[in-house]
Motif scaffolding. Structure first.
Motif, PDB file in Angstrom:
ATOM      1  N   ILE A 491      64.524 -75.437  75.925  1.00 33.80           N
ATOM      2  CA  ILE A 491      64.815 -75.343  77.353  1.00 33.80           C
ATOM      3  C   ILE A 491      66.020 -74.114  77.759  1.00 33.80           C
ATOM      4  CG2 ILE A 491      65.981 -76.768  79.112  1.00 33.80           C
ATOM      5  CD1 ILE A 491      64.834 -79.213  77.557  1.00 33.80           C
ATOM      6  N   CYS A 492      66.851 -74.276  76.557  1.00 35.09           N
ATOM      7  CA  CYS A 492      67.836 -73.039  76.932  1.00 35.09           C
ATOM      8  C   CYS A 492      67.533 -71.689  76.825  1.00 35.09           C
ATOM      9  CB  CYS A 492      69.099 -73.293  75.907  1.00 35.09           C
ATOM     10  SG  CYS A 492      70.340 -74.507  76.172  1.00 35.09           S
ATOM     11  N   ILE A 493      66.374 -71.374  75.833  1.00 33.08           N
ATOM     12  CA  ILE A 493      65.822 -69.882  75.716  1.00 33.08           C
ATOM     13  C   ILE A 493      65.261 -69.762  76.951  1.00 33.08           C
ATOM     14  CG2 ILE A 493      63.946 -68.882  74.611  1.00 33.08           C
ATOM     15  CD1 ILE A 493      65.115 -70.301  72.246  1.00 33.08           C
ATOM     16  N   THR A 499      66.719 -66.618  84.091  1.00 37.21           N
ATOM     17  CA  THR A 499      67.711 -66.681  84.751  1.00 37.21           C
ATOM     18  C   THR A 499      68.734 -65.579  84.410  1.00 37.21           C
ATOM     19  OG1 THR A 499      69.392 -68.124  83.652  1.00 37.21           O
ATOM     20  CG2 THR A 499      68.100 -68.977  85.612  1.00 37.21           C
ATOM     21  N   ARG A 500      68.912 -65.185  82.958  1.00 34.06           N
ATOM     22  CA  ARG A 500      69.896 -64.052  82.562  1.00 34.06           C
ATOM     23  C   ARG A 500      71.115 -64.746  82.530  1.00 34.06           C
ATOM     24  NH1 ARG A 500      66.022 -61.238  79.786  1.00 34.06           N
ATOM     25  NH2 ARG A 500      64.350 -60.629  81.180  1.00 34.06           N
ATOM     26  N   ILE A 505      73.414 -68.811  77.232  1.00 32.33           N
ATOM     27  CA  ILE A 505      73.413 -68.406  75.926  1.00 32.33           C
ATOM     28  C   ILE A 505      74.547 -69.094  75.170  1.00 32.33           C
ATOM     29  CG2 ILE A 505      74.106 -66.171  74.522  1.00 32.33           C
ATOM     30  CD1 ILE A 505      72.884 -64.656  77.080  1.00 32.33           C
ATOM     31  N   ASN A 506      75.604 -69.435  75.847  1.00 35.28           N
ATOM     32  CA  ASN A 506      76.934 -70.133  75.625  1.00 35.28           C
ATOM     33  C   ASN A 506      76.393 -71.549  74.837  1.00 35.28           C
ATOM     34  OD1 ASN A 506      78.561 -67.923  75.904  1.00 35.28           O
ATOM     35  ND2 ASN A 506      79.197 -68.632  77.622  1.00 35.28           N
ATOM     36  N   LEU A 512      72.989 -74.460  68.293  1.00 32.84           N
ATOM     37  CA  LEU A 512      72.856 -73.809  66.924  1.00 32.84           C
ATOM     38  C   LEU A 512      73.750 -74.340  66.082  1.00 32.84           C
ATOM     39  CD1 LEU A 512      71.212 -70.406  67.663  1.00 32.84           C
ATOM     40  CD2 LEU A 512      70.310 -72.090  66.475  1.00 32.84           C
ATOM     41  N   LEU A 513      75.289 -74.190  66.511  1.00 28.02           N
ATOM     42  CA  LEU A 513      76.349 -74.521  65.560  1.00 28.02           C
ATOM     43  C   LEU A 513      76.232 -75.986  65.474  1.00 28.02           C
ATOM     44  CD1 LEU A 513      79.311 -72.621  67.563  1.00 28.02           C
ATOM     45  CD2 LEU A 513      78.123 -72.145  64.824  1.00 28.02           C
ATOM     46  N   ILE A 514      75.895 -77.001  66.399  1.00 28.07           N
ATOM     47  CA  ILE A 514      75.917 -78.402  66.152  1.00 28.07           C
ATOM     48  C   ILE A 514      74.668 -78.850  65.042  1.00 28.07           C
ATOM     49  CG2 ILE A 514      75.310 -80.565  67.164  1.00 28.07           C
ATOM     50  CD1 ILE A 514      76.461 -79.672  69.718  1.00 28.07           C
ATOM     51  N   ALA A 515      73.690 -77.812  65.233  1.00 24.72           N
ATOM     52  CA  ALA A 515      72.486 -78.208  64.196  1.00 24.72           C
ATOM     53  C   ALA A 515      73.057 -77.619  62.935  1.00 24.72           C
ATOM     54  CB  ALA A 515      71.313 -77.232  64.681  1.00 24.72           C
TER      55      ALA A 515
END
Length: 599
Positions: A491-493, A499-500, A505-506, A512-515
């Motif tokens: 969803i974020c991607i 929207t750019r 992105i943050n 990703l860090l949580i994963a």
């Protein structure tokens, strides 16, 4: 954010279906009172009517947002109410006692296994359906949809099978089936035929005639089993080994009738009827012919749920184009899903529903983006690139569900689909052409022979892909948390692309860090696990010792095919849930000790 709002306004059914699905999920997982939900829905509905017909309120722009919020709340409550009422209906179970019953066969029996399996509706007991397993004999092999039977036996609740990654109880629950019965030959008898003359009964009659044409036209039973699976999704006759090869090669979807097959029919009709667009009212004529043929195909498949789903979906698109209305594909897909969920809210939990819609959405969203990465001038290589793009784009939304449900990945799926997808389309066209050609014996023999050659080539190619080294990655440890994280990341991607905005992105970086942290913690727990589990299986013992990613089973079970299959089930269950990678099984029978290495 204005970009998102502008796009959302173009897809009203997407706005409708999101709160409706959230309501279905809440109704399923939470114990909500149906009466309170109905009363709340009625109050919100009254407010919506007042808002709609009051001109003063309508004139205020701000009330447009309030109307939208109220509509979303109403749809949420409607979804929750529908599921809660179904739960209440199915809550009245058939008592688990031995008795005598009259039942109606409401599904075409499956004769491929050790027993004849079907779904029955028991008279005067409950609205819920029952899974029936009949001992295979001449009588049970001849049982048909719409037959009425009398039987004596014990109806049991369907319970989750121990040490299995496939939750059979949940699967049947979402199909409205809560109980099962096993019947020996002398415990049942046929009362009458043709007691269910509805659309599905008629569709199955048409399907049976088509299957007879296929069987008489093709070279052998293997060709017939693949052709019937490809064209109408009937996998009852397909060999287990061949089916596994299709799964491992990543092309099992071509044996499951779905939107792909309806799309193939649509593209074929568009190709042969291209000339009608040049005449007056050609678009309307094309739409009528298309709708007729697509629904004829749906009938040939016996109104199979995936095909009906796809036929509804594509019908919205065809009608929209015929009326020269601006057609938003996402809106059409959401509209078809909304109609299906209105009639069966539990469809949202069915893997077929999830994979079908996610694959279509994935192709629509990603195909063009991937295709434009490389512009190829050569027409032949461009067609190959298009097939590659379709294969890749279809996987993006589907992969999380595939990992979660099946815990494996086909490494050569792109190469398999390069041949399997176009060839399966040709086989479907040839198989359907056998219907009108059945009136011309000479022609049907020629086309039957060509169809068989195409099927045999497809089987050999799939077998070749399946036997390649490292053809599959399995088992993949992928739990609820992994599924949630992966979906949020996708969803974020999409939001980043559309929207750019840096905020997404943050957020994606945070996910990703949580994963990464979660997986590091999971790997630590798995590498340090030490456990002993004792399974009691009838009068035998199965002891499993875990240390890290290694496992040892010691059992006094007899080493035969049935017990090896059961041990494999336990091993696979622990591989997926506890990260077991290496395993040894020791069968101990008296003085005899056999060591079997199982993957």
């Amino acid at each position: 954010m204005e970009i998102i709002n502008e796009n959302i306004r173009k897809i009203p059914f997407v706005r409708f279906i999101i709160p409706f699905i959230l309501g279905i999920l809440s109704g399923n997982y939470l114990n909500l009172d149906p009466l309170i939900l109905i009363i709340a829905s009625f109050i919100i509905l009254l407010l919506l009517i007042i808002f709609h017909f009051n001109k003063k309120i309508n004139a205020e722009y701000s009330f447009g947002y309030i109307f939208g919020i109220l509509l979303s709340v109403f749809l949420f409550l409607a979804g929750a109410s529908e599921v809660s009422i179904k739960k209440l209906q199915y809550g009245k179970r058939i008592p688990e006692t031995f008795g005598k019953f009259i039942a109606l066969v409401i599904e075409t029996p499956d004769t491929s296994g050790q027993n004849v399996q079907t779904i029955i509706l028991i008279e005067g007991q409950s609205k819920e359906k029952t899974k029936a397993y009949l001992q295979k004999d001449l009588n049970s092999l001849n049982i048909k949809l719409g037959d009425k039977i009398f039987f004596s036996g014990k109806i049991k609740s369907i319970n989750k099978r121990e040490y299995s990654n496939f939750d059979i109880q949940k699967y049947y629950k979402y199909n409205g089936i809560y109980s099962e019965v096993y019947l020996k030959s002398n415990n049942w008898k046929l009362l009458s035929h043709n007691n269910l003359k509805d659309l599905k009964w008629l569709a199955n009659k048409i399907k049976d005639k088509f299957l007879n044409i296929l069987k008489q036209s093709l070279n052998n039973n293997i060709d017939f089993s693949v052709a019937s699976a490809l064209t109408i999704g009937d996998k009852t006759n397909i060999d287990t080994g061949l089916k596994s090869a299709y799964i491992n090669a990543g092309v099992i979807h071509i044996l499951c009738v779905s939107g792909l097959h309806v799309g193939i029919i649509y593209i074929f009709l568009q190709f042969i009827l291209n000339f009608v667009f040049k005449i007056r009212f050609g678009q309307i004529f094309f739409a009528i012919i298309n709708l007729i043929f697509i629904w004829i195909y749906a009938f040939i498949t016996g109104l199979a749920t995936p095909v009906t789903r796809a036929a509804i979906m594509i019908s919205f698109i065809i009608i929209g184009k015929a009326l020269k209305k601006p057609v938003n594909t996402y809106n059409s897909i959401a509209a078809s899903a909304f109609i299906i969920l209105l009639s069966d809210p539990y469809a949202i939990f069915q893997t077929g529903f999830q994979l079908s819609y996610l694959a279509v959405l994935s192709i629509i969203y990603w195909y063009k983006k991937i295709y434009l990465l490389f512009l190829i001038k050569n027409k032949f290589f461009d067609k190959i690139w298009q097939l590659v793009c379709i294969s890749i784009s279809a996987q993006i939304f589907v992969l999380p569900i595939t990992f979660y449900q099946f815990h494996q990945f086909s490494n050569f799926f792109i190469f398999a689909n390069l041949i399997a997808t176009p060839l399966s389309a040709i086989i479907i066209y040839l198989s359907i052409m056998l219907i009108p050609l059945s009136f011309f014996p000479f022609l049907i023999n020629i086309f039957g022979f060509i169809t068989s050659i195409a099927i045999e080539f497809l089987n050999k190619y799939i077998d070749f892909i399946n036997k390649l080294p490292f053809s599959i990655t399995s088992p993949i440890l992928f739990n609820n948390f992994h599924l949630l994280i992966t979906l949020l990341l996708i969803i974020c991607i999409i939001l980043i692309i559309e929207t750019r905005y840096k905020i997404f992105i943050n957020i994606a970086t945070g996910i990703l860090l949580i994963a990464i942290l979660y997986n590091l913690n999971l790997d630590y727990k798995i590498s340090n696990q030490v456990r002993i589990t004792n399974y009691k299986i009838k009068d035998n013992t199965v002891i499993q010792y875990f240390k890290g990613t290694n496992s040892l089973i010691i059992t006094d079970l007899k080493k035969d095919e049935k017990n090896l299959k059961m041990i494999n089930t336990i091993v696979n269950y622990n591989s997926v849930n506890y990260g077991i990678k290496n395993h040894i099984t020791v069968f101990v029978n008296g003085n005899d000790q056999n060591i079997s290495y199982l993957p």
